[in-house]
Write a protein that holds these residues in place. Structure first.
Motif, mmCIF file in Angstrom:
data_model
loop_
_atom_site.group_PDB
_atom_site.id
_atom_site.type_symbol
_atom_site.label_atom_id
_atom_site.label_comp_id
_atom_site.label_asym_id
_atom_site.label_seq_id
_atom_site.Cartn_x
_atom_site.Cartn_y
_atom_site.Cartn_z
ATOM 1 N N GLN A 132 0.834 -1.202 0.000
ATOM 2 C CA GLN A 132 0.000 0.000 0.000
ATOM 3 C C GLN A 132 0.873 1.260 0.000
ATOM 4 O OE1 GLN A 132 -2.155 -1.239 3.520
ATOM 5 N NE2 GLN A 132 -4.050 -1.482 2.338
ATOM 6 N N ARG A 133 1.901 1.261 0.826
ATOM 7 C CA ARG A 133 2.805 2.415 0.874
ATOM 8 C C ARG A 133 3.509 2.619 -0.465
ATOM 9 N NH1 ARG A 133 5.573 1.757 6.843
ATOM 10 N NH2 ARG A 133 3.872 2.720 7.994
ATOM 11 N N GLY A 134 3.918 1.519 -1.080
ATOM 12 C CA GLY A 134 4.558 1.616 -2.389
ATOM 13 C C GLY A 134 3.641 2.247 -3.419
ATOM 14 N N LEU A 135 2.367 1.834 -3.424
ATOM 15 C CA LEU A 135 1.401 2.409 -4.361
ATOM 16 C C LEU A 135 1.151 3.887 -4.073
ATOM 17 C CD1 LEU A 135 -1.220 -0.446 -4.846
ATOM 18 C CD2 LEU A 135 0.265 0.572 -6.586
ATOM 19 N N LEU A 138 4.152 5.831 -5.413
ATOM 20 C CA LEU A 138 4.099 5.910 -6.878
ATOM 21 C C LEU A 138 3.012 6.867 -7.345
ATOM 22 C CD1 LEU A 138 4.685 2.169 -7.866
ATOM 23 C CD2 LEU A 138 6.246 4.091 -8.233
ATOM 24 N N ALA A 139 1.861 6.841 -6.678
ATOM 25 C CA ALA A 139 0.757 7.736 -7.049
ATOM 26 C C ALA A 139 1.132 9.193 -6.794
ATOM 27 C CB ALA A 139 -0.508 7.364 -6.281
ATOM 28 N N VAL A 140 1.728 9.477 -5.661
ATOM 29 C CA VAL A 140 2.134 10.849 -5.348
ATOM 30 C C VAL A 140 3.210 11.322 -6.322
ATOM 31 C CG1 VAL A 140 3.313 12.286 -3.617
ATOM 32 C CG2 VAL A 140 1.450 10.783 -2.921
ATOM 33 N N ALA A 148 -3.853 8.182 -4.416
ATOM 34 C CA ALA A 148 -3.096 8.046 -3.163
ATOM 35 C C ALA A 148 -4.024 8.177 -1.964
ATOM 36 C CB ALA A 148 -1.977 9.085 -3.102
ATOM 37 N N LEU A 149 -4.935 9.157 -2.020
ATOM 38 C CA LEU A 149 -5.876 9.345 -0.910
ATOM 39 C C LEU A 149 -6.816 8.154 -0.769
ATOM 40 C CD1 LEU A 149 -6.750 13.134 -1.181
ATOM 41 C CD2 LEU A 149 -5.631 11.960 0.718
ATOM 42 N N GLY A 150 -7.200 7.555 -1.892
ATOM 43 C CA GLY A 150 -8.054 6.367 -1.836
ATOM 44 C C GLY A 150 -7.370 5.220 -1.107
ATOM 45 N N ILE A 151 -6.097 5.033 -1.371
ATOM 46 C CA ILE A 151 -5.336 3.975 -0.693
ATOM 47 C C ILE A 151 -5.196 4.300 0.790
ATOM 48 C CG2 ILE A 151 -3.127 2.757 -0.603
ATOM 49 C CD1 ILE A 151 -2.863 3.491 -3.657
ATOM 50 N N VAL A 152 -4.962 5.579 1.095
ATOM 51 C CA VAL A 152 -4.848 6.004 2.493
ATOM 52 C C VAL A 152 -6.149 5.726 3.234
ATOM 53 C CG1 VAL A 152 -4.625 8.035 3.985
ATOM 54 C CG2 VAL A 152 -3.034 7.705 2.097
ATOM 55 N N LYS A 157 -9.441 2.365 7.055
ATOM 56 C CA LYS A 157 -10.521 1.401 7.320
ATOM 57 C C LYS A 157 -9.963 0.091 7.877
ATOM 58 C CE LYS A 157 -13.410 2.857 3.504
ATOM 59 N NZ LYS A 157 -13.902 2.433 2.195
ATOM 60 N N GLN A 158 -8.840 -0.362 7.298
ATOM 61 C CA GLN A 158 -8.255 -1.634 7.707
ATOM 62 C C GLN A 158 -7.620 -1.549 9.092
ATOM 63 O OE1 GLN A 158 -5.531 -2.224 4.469
ATOM 64 N NE2 GLN A 158 -7.015 -3.341 3.224
ATOM 65 N N ARG A 159 -7.125 -0.379 9.436
ATOM 66 C CA ARG A 159 -6.397 -0.193 10.702
ATOM 67 C C ARG A 159 -6.928 1.029 11.447
ATOM 68 N NH1 ARG A 159 -1.688 -3.199 9.552
ATOM 69 N NH2 ARG A 159 -1.371 -3.541 7.343
ATOM 70 N N PRO A 160 -8.195 0.969 11.879
ATOM 71 C CA PRO A 160 -8.810 2.165 12.462
ATOM 72 C C PRO A 160 -8.167 2.625 13.781
ATOM 73 C CG PRO A 160 -10.232 0.258 12.752
ATOM 74 C CD PRO A 160 -9.091 -0.171 11.874
ATOM 75 N N LYS A 161 -7.512 1.748 14.475
ATOM 76 C CA LYS A 161 -6.916 2.126 15.773
ATOM 77 C C LYS A 161 -5.433 2.457 15.670
ATOM 78 C CE LYS A 161 -10.323 -0.418 18.329
ATOM 79 N NZ LYS A 161 -10.629 -1.383 19.339
ATOM 80 N N GLU A 162 -4.903 2.455 14.441
ATOM 81 C CA GLU A 162 -3.484 2.756 14.246
ATOM 82 C C GLU A 162 -3.325 4.127 13.598
ATOM 83 O OE1 GLU A 162 -1.350 -0.318 12.208
ATOM 84 O OE2 GLU A 162 -2.501 -1.893 13.194
ATOM 85 N N ALA A 163 -2.228 4.760 13.848
ATOM 86 C CA ALA A 163 -1.945 6.071 13.267
ATOM 87 C C ALA A 163 -1.428 5.964 11.842
ATOM 88 C CB ALA A 163 -0.915 6.799 14.125
ATOM 89 N N THR A 164 -1.150 4.756 11.400
ATOM 90 C CA THR A 164 -0.519 4.527 10.092
ATOM 91 C C THR A 164 -1.238 5.222 8.952
ATOM 92 O OG1 THR A 164 0.231 2.381 10.876
ATOM 93 C CG2 THR A 164 0.242 2.731 8.504
ATOM 94 N N GLY A 165 -2.542 5.145 8.891
ATOM 95 C CA GLY A 165 -3.316 5.728 7.791
ATOM 96 C C GLY A 165 -3.460 7.226 7.863
ATOM 97 N N TYR A 166 -3.066 7.796 8.971
ATOM 98 C CA TYR A 166 -3.227 9.236 9.133
ATOM 99 C C TYR A 166 -1.919 9.946 8.890
ATOM 100 C CZ TYR A 166 -7.682 7.907 11.005
ATOM 101 O OH TYR A 166 -8.929 7.378 11.145
#
Length: 166
Positions: A132-135, A138-140, A148-152, A157-166
């Motif tokens: 996901q990070r690689g995509l 590449l998108a950015v 890129a925002l769609g993947i974020v 959604k997949q990791r709602p309790k993690e800061a990773t997506g933010y």
């Protein structure tokens, strides 16, 4: 010998003796390839990997080592073919697709093909963060910010309790 700081030739000779003592055991063969790769002796690693795969053709670990040796030797097309064979052997593993994405980026400089392989890795494992990070990168890089925002958002959604997506 390696841990004690022994000379490379001595370590390689000891590992080669282990390969000779039991030619159908993949462990010493893999160790020899990894040793040469660590020491940036890519041609020796490639030779060892090719011999290993010729002797033990159905070993995913040895195919992976051969693919990496080909990649580091600069033979991107052969590396891709090797990783494709590995993907056929391990259809439930995203790793061969990640390796092919890396070859496409680093050796062949083909970002579109790299993105395709990252998407294939995500088909196998939809929450594979490194893909996901690689995509996203590449998108950015290609100024496709909505993609890129769609993947974020998917990561959020997949990791709602993690800061990773933010």
């Amino acid at each position: 010998s390696a841990r004690a700081g022994g000379p490379k030739t001595e370590v390689a000779e000891l590992i080669t003796k282990a390969v000779t003592a039991n030619p159908t055991d993949k462990s010493p063969r893999l160790l020899l390839v990894e040793f040469h790769l660590r020491n940036k002796d890519y041609e020796l690693a490639l030779s060892a990997a090719q011999n290993a795969v010729a002797t033990i053709p159905d070993s995913p670990e040895l195919l992976d080592a051969l693919g990496r040796a080909l990649q580091l030797s600069g033979d991107g097309n052969q590396a891709l073919a090797t990783f494709a064979k590995l993907a056929g052997m391990q259809p439930q593993s995203p790793m061969p697709h990640m390796r092919m994405a890396d070859v496409n980026l680093t050796v062949l400089k083909d970002k579109r093909a790299a993105a395709q392989e990252l998407r294939k890795a995500l088909e196998v494992k939809p929450d594979l963060l490194v893909a996901q990070r690689g995509l996203i990168l590449l998108a950015v890089e290609s100024k496709q910010y909505q993609e890129a925002l769609g993947i974020v958002r998917e990561i959020q959604k997949q990791r709602p309790k993690e800061a990773t997506g933010y």
